[in-house]
Scaffold this motif. Sequence first.
Motif, PDB file in Angstrom:
ATOM      1  N   LEU A 169       0.823  -1.206   0.000  1.00 48.56           N
ATOM      2  CA  LEU A 169       0.000   0.000   0.000  1.00 48.56           C
ATOM      3  C   LEU A 169       0.861   1.262   0.000  1.00 48.56           C
ATOM      4  N   ASP A 170       2.059   1.178   0.587  1.00 51.09           N
ATOM      5  CA  ASP A 170       2.974   2.333   0.547  1.00 51.09           C
ATOM      6  C   ASP A 170       3.321   2.724  -0.879  1.00 51.09           C
ATOM      7  N   LEU A 171       3.338   1.742  -1.795  1.00 52.52           N
ATOM      8  CA  LEU A 171       3.644   2.054  -3.191  1.00 52.52           C
ATOM      9  C   LEU A 171       2.622   3.008  -3.797  1.00 52.52           C
ATOM     10  N   LEU A 172       1.392   2.964  -3.298  1.00 52.29           N
ATOM     11  CA  LEU A 172       0.368   3.864  -3.812  1.00 52.29           C
ATOM     12  C   LEU A 172       0.812   5.314  -3.682  1.00 52.29           C
ATOM     13  N   PHE A 173       1.530   5.606  -2.605  1.00 46.82           N
ATOM     14  CA  PHE A 173       1.985   6.969  -2.341  1.00 46.82           C
ATOM     15  C   PHE A 173       3.390   7.212  -2.879  1.00 46.82           C
ATOM     16  N   TYR A 176       3.048   5.639  -7.105  1.00 45.38           N
ATOM     17  CA  TYR A 176       1.901   5.907  -7.978  1.00 45.38           C
ATOM     18  C   TYR A 176       1.324   7.300  -7.782  1.00 45.38           C
ATOM     19  N   GLY A 177       1.923   8.098  -6.926  1.00 48.01           N
ATOM     20  CA  GLY A 177       1.648   9.514  -6.901  1.00 48.01           C
ATOM     21  C   GLY A 177       0.467   9.992  -6.087  1.00 48.01           C
ATOM     22  N   VAL A 178      -0.283   9.092  -5.446  1.00 50.88           N
ATOM     23  CA  VAL A 178      -1.397   9.553  -4.619  1.00 50.88           C
ATOM     24  C   VAL A 178      -0.825  10.231  -3.373  1.00 50.88           C
ATOM     25  N   PRO A 179      -1.227  11.454  -3.073  1.00 50.57           N
ATOM     26  CA  PRO A 179      -0.670  12.131  -1.890  1.00 50.57           C
ATOM     27  C   PRO A 179      -1.062  11.397  -0.602  1.00 50.57           C
ATOM     28  N   ARG A 180      -0.113  11.229   0.287  1.00 48.04           N
ATOM     29  CA  ARG A 180      -0.426  10.577   1.561  1.00 48.04           C
ATOM     30  C   ARG A 180      -1.502  11.334   2.322  1.00 48.04           C
ATOM     31  N   ALA A 182      -3.980  12.638   1.208  1.00 47.85           N
ATOM     32  CA  ALA A 182      -5.298  12.416   0.604  1.00 47.85           C
ATOM     33  C   ALA A 182      -5.968  11.151   1.129  1.00 47.85           C
ATOM     34  N   ALA A 183      -5.235  10.333   1.877  1.00 51.84           N
ATOM     35  CA  ALA A 183      -5.733   9.027   2.273  1.00 51.84           C
ATOM     36  C   ALA A 183      -5.888   8.914   3.785  1.00 51.84           C
ATOM     37  N   SER A 184      -6.959   8.300   4.185  1.00 47.08           N
ATOM     38  CA  SER A 184      -7.193   7.910   5.575  1.00 47.08           C
ATOM     39  C   SER A 184      -7.553   6.431   5.560  1.00 47.08           C
ATOM     40  N   ILE A 185      -6.833   5.614   6.334  1.00 49.54           N
ATOM     41  CA  ILE A 185      -6.982   4.163   6.228  1.00 49.54           C
ATOM     42  C   ILE A 185      -7.331   3.568   7.590  1.00 49.54           C
ATOM     43  N   SER A 186      -8.349   2.733   7.615  1.00 52.08           N
ATOM     44  CA  SER A 186      -8.730   1.983   8.809  1.00 52.08           C
ATOM     45  C   SER A 186      -8.576   0.495   8.521  1.00 52.08           C
ATOM     46  N   ALA A 228      -8.593  -3.525   4.674  1.00 52.20           N
ATOM     47  CA  ALA A 228      -8.271  -2.108   4.818  1.00 52.20           C
ATOM     48  C   ALA A 228      -9.399  -1.302   4.199  1.00 52.20           C
ATOM     49  N   ILE A 229      -9.830  -0.268   4.894  1.00 52.63           N
ATOM     50  CA  ILE A 229     -10.844   0.650   4.398  1.00 52.63           C
ATOM     51  C   ILE A 229     -10.129   1.953   4.063  1.00 52.63           C
ATOM     52  N   ILE A 230     -10.056   2.267   2.788  1.00 53.29           N
ATOM     53  CA  ILE A 230      -9.286   3.406   2.301  1.00 53.29           C
ATOM     54  C   ILE A 230     -10.243   4.528   1.927  1.00 53.29           C
ATOM     55  N   ARG A 231     -10.094   5.658   2.600  1.00 58.36           N
ATOM     56  CA  ARG A 231     -10.882   6.839   2.260  1.00 58.36           C
ATOM     57  C   ARG A 231      -9.956   7.838   1.579  1.00 58.36           C
ATOM     58  N   LEU A 232     -10.324   8.251   0.387  1.00 57.10           N
ATOM     59  CA  LEU A 232      -9.528   9.199  -0.394  1.00 57.10           C
ATOM     60  C   LEU A 232     -10.284  10.510  -0.548  1.00 57.10           C
ATOM     61  N   GLN A 233      -9.560  11.612  -0.455  1.00 55.05           N
ATOM     62  CA  GLN A 233     -10.125  12.924  -0.771  1.00 55.05           C
ATOM     63  C   GLN A 233      -9.221  13.603  -1.787  1.00 55.05           C
ATOM     64  N   LYS A 234      -9.813  14.082  -2.855  1.00 55.76           N
ATOM     65  CA  LYS A 234      -9.032  14.657  -3.955  1.00 55.76           C
ATOM     66  C   LYS A 234      -8.460  16.009  -3.524  1.00 55.76           C
ATOM     67  N   ILE A 235      -7.135  16.081  -3.538  1.00 55.35           N
ATOM     68  CA  ILE A 235      -6.450  17.344  -3.280  1.00 55.35           C
ATOM     69  C   ILE A 235      -5.512  17.611  -4.447  1.00 55.35           C
TER      70      ILE A 235
END
Length: 380
Positions: A169-173, A176-180, A182-186, A228-235
Motif C-alpha cells: 500500500l505504501d507504493l500507492l503513495f 503511484y503519486g497519490v498524496p499521503r 489524501a488518504a485515511s486508512i482503517s 483495509a478501508i481506504i478513504r480518499l479525498q481529492k487534493i
Amino acid sequence: MGIAGLELFNYFLFDRKPLPYNQLPYGNCSERTIEIPIAIQFLLEAGAGKQEPFLEIGNVLAYYQALLDPHPSLANRHILDKFEEAPGVMNIDLMDYEKKHSLIVCLSTVEHIGQHAYGESKSGDGEIPLTAIRQIYNLLEPGGTALLTVPYGKLMDAGWLIQFSAEYLDLLFDAYGVPRDAASISYFQKQDMDMHLDVPRQAWIQCEKEALAETRFDSPFMFANGIAIIRLQKIGNDIPTATIPLTQTKNLHYTPAAAVTNLYFTPFIRPTGFDKDGRLPAHFPGYIFYGPSISLAPRRYLIQASVEIIGQGEFTIDITSDSCNKLLWSQTLSGSQYVEATLILTQEENNVDIRFYKHNTSECYIKVPSLLLTEEKNHS
C-alpha cells in the motif's frame, strides 16, 4: 461462538460507532458483513445521490437492495463493471472511464483487476490494483471523496486477487503519486464466526495495521481475514499516468496461496459433520476428517495445525498420497496440541490428503481452529 470461542454480537464498532452486521444472505460468510454497513454509512454521511449520482465501481450494492431501500437517494448512482451484465451497469473498463464524480465507492473490487477473476485474465503485473486506485483518485472532482475496501494482511498473490500489505500500500503513495495526505486508512481483523454458511454471525474488530502483518487470505476463515478501508479525498490535480512505478527497484515478495487453508470450508470429507462452534463428534474409532485430495509439486512444505480435543482420545494425524496408499508424514496425538512440522517432497504427489483418525471408543469432540499447508519460506 465459533472455532475461536468468542461471543458473537449483532453489531461491530467502526470508529467507536456501533454498526449492525449485514445479515442478508448474499456473500455474508465473507467480509461483506462489515463492508456493506460501512459503505452505507459513508454514503449517507456524504449525502450520496441527493444532488447528483455517485459512482459505484464494481456491481456490489445491487445485491443488498433491502438495505438500500430505506434510503431512496442511494438509488441515484452510476455503476461501472467491466464484465457483469445487468440493468443499469456500464460495461466499461475502469481505465477507459473519464467522467468525474464527487463521490465514489468501490467494495472489494480493485484487488481483482488484472488478476484471473470475473472475466479478467492474469496480467502478470501484481501492481495493477494500485494503478486502478490511482485512476479512481483521478476520477474524483476536486474535493471529492472515495471509499475503497481491499483484503489486507500478508502480501499475497492468490491468483484471482492480490491481498494488500503495508509495504504494498505504501507504493500507492511512493510510486503511484497519490498524496499521503489524501488518504485515511482503517483496518479490521476477523476474529471468529459461526461455522456454517447460512448467514453466519461473525466477530470483526477495528485494529492497527501491525495486527494484520501475518494475516492470510482464506485462513483460518474463508475469504478475507483482514481488510483495509481506504478513504480518499481529492487534493490538487490529477496524477499523470506516466508516473513511473518502482516495480524494477522494489522487489516485493508475494506469498502464494496455501495448498490447504482450513478444515471447515475446503473440500474435506467430514463423516460426522460439525456444529456452529466447529466441533466434530469423535465417539468411535475411524476417520474424523480427510482430504482435500490435491496435487503437490516437489517442494518443502510447512504444516501447521491447532487441534483441540475435548475429552479423552487417541489419535493419529497423517499426510498421505495416492488415495491413502502412500504415507508421507504422521504424528500421534492424545490431547490438545499445536502441530508444526516440515514435509519434504522429492517428487510430485497426487491425491494428497490430511487424515485425522481416532483409535478408541471414548466420547470426545474435536475442533481445529487452524490448519495450514504452505510452501516453506526460504526454500524453492
